[in-house]
Design an enzyme around this catalytic site. Structure first.
Site: not given
Ligand code: KE4
Length: 411
Positions: A128, A223, A251
């Site tokens: 993701y 990533d 994060k």
């Molecule tokens: P954000 O846009 O959510 O800050 O980041 C996206 C993203 C990009 N790359 C990786 C490897 C990530 O894990 C994430 C976001 N992680 C999720 C949890 N698996 C965020 C939680 C959510 O979507 O509410």
């Protein structure tokens, strides 16, 4: 609010029941609106690695707050955090701050395409990279949690450039490059997967990707939104000794406030506006409060013994969970790397998304609810990783293992 939440995975869809509404956090704990306390292994999905509401972070924010909340103009704090990121992450020579991991991944894809003049990208099933259109192809995290085929509203014209391969499968990557010669801008991946559950890279996988992309004139993008500053101060690229061309972060570097970042080789990053022609912008990017929380968080993390502590406490947790589950007759596998862990209800091993999907998600849902009843808050999805912090104590781990024993014995 659609689903009553601001982000789908919080809605408990894959574990069933109603989501819990929380009131406050502190250290390793989170309290719901009825005052029930839980030991928290979600840690707001990664940022709370020093423990929630760390006193030194809050104190630094109070000082910053007195000077206002946003300038919309350069401030020295951005340079301080930028230098800390550049010093910490081996391949990063220049960095640009944005407001989320999604934005960082969107921007890095535009940059990859601009630098190489190519349009296609390779991502891995179950990984993701935020919710931008071109990444919503066989994505992990909430997309997997909700079992969505891929989101409606994403034009075929966009996703036709997104190629996918099974994680840990170098031959599949090689085959895509053979099928699309000189058309693939690069490969983007979670160097340790957290969005299909916890799946570490097989030996040689990351090095293999580095070699293939170099041979093919394509870029390698880590990533590290989740792994950055969590599995090592310098992230997966420090842990595994592989140098990507570009890296995305998020994060932890915001310390709980909205920050994302992308960075890497100077010859690539100088293409980013206004230094170069690749446009990317943001009203609140480099926000002084977010920069302050990020700076203080990294200061806390770079103190000696941090990652040894995370390794010790998380190793005790996951080895205990696996032992207790097996003693209770359940087939499980799992592991950890410093402050990131995961467990699947399947004998495993889990090398990719297909293996992860074979795990017993129904049993996971029952386990999740059982642990909730015992005051333990785990990520509400089989397709997520777990996170510990510097605030989690031996007593917390022992309480968690006692809860797991009660739940798994009766499951
Ligand atoms: P954000 O846009 O959510 O800050 O980041 C996206 C993203 C990009 N790359 C990786 C490897 C990530 O894990 C994430 C976001 N992680 C999720 C949890 N698996 C965020 C939680 C959510 O979507 O509410």
């Amino acid at each position: 609010m659609p689903g009553g939440v601001s982000s789908p995975v919080r809605a408990f869809k894959s574990v069933g029941g109603q989501p819990i509404v929380f009131d406050r956090v502190k250290g390793a704990y989170i309290w719901d609106v009825d005052g029930n306390q839980y030991i928290d292994y979600v840690g707001t999905w990664g940022p709370a690695i020093c423990g929630h509401a760390h006193p030194e972070v809050l104190a630094a924010l109070e000082v910053a707050l007195a000077k206002g909340t946003s300038f919309g103009a350069p401030c020295t704090l951005e340079n301080v955090l930028a230098e800390m990121v550049i010093d910490a992450v081996p391949s990063v020579e220049m960095v640009r701050f944005v407001n989320s991991g999604t934005e960082a991944c969107m921007a890095v894809l535009r940059l990859m395409r601009a630098f190489t003049g190519r349009e296609k990208l390779i991502k891995f099933e179950g990984c993701y990279h935020g919710h931008a259109d071109m990444f919503l192809v066989k994505a992990g995290s909430g997309v997997a949690t909700l079992g969505l085929p891929d989101s409606p509203g994403v034009p075929k014209s966009v996703t036709s450039h997104t190629l996918t391969a099974p994680y840990n499968d170098l031959e599949a990557v090689q085959a895509l490059f053979s099928q699309y010669p000189d058309q693939i801008a690069g490969v983007i991946l979670e160097p340790v997967v957290g969005n299909a559950g916890f799946i570490p890279p097989d030996g040689g996988f990351l090095a293999g990707l580095r070699e293939i992309t170099k041979e093919q004139g394509a870029l390698l993008v880590f990533d590290e939104v989740m792994t950055g500053f969590r599995i090592a101060y310098g992230g997966a690229q420090e842990k595994f000794g592989i140098m990507p061309d570009l890296t995305t972060l998020g994060k932890v570097i915001g310390g709980g406030l909205p920050v994302g970042a992308y960075g890497g080789r100077r010859d690539i990053m100088t293409m980013v506006a206004p230094a170069g022609p690749v446009y990317q912008a943001g009203t609140l990017s480099g926000n002084p409060l977010a920069m302050t929380a990020g700076i203080k968080t990294l200061e806390l993390l770079r103190r000696s013994g941090t990652y040894e502590q995370l390794d010790q406490i998380t190793g005790k947790l996951i080895s205990g969970l696996l032992r207790i589950a097996q003693e209770a007759g359940h087939e499980v596998c799992g592991g950890h790397i410093n402050g990131m862990f995961g467990m699947f209800f399947t004998p495993g091993p889990v090398h990719n998304y297909e293996d992860a999907k074979a795990a017993d998600a129904g049993k996971f849902a029952k386990f999740h609810h059982g642990m909730l009843e015992h005051g333990i808050y785990l990520a509400p999805s089989q397709f997520e990783a777990g996170f510990t912090s510097l605030a989690h104590t031996e007593a917390d781990i022992n309480q968690t293992l006692a809860a797991a024993k009660a739940v798994l014995t009766n499951l």
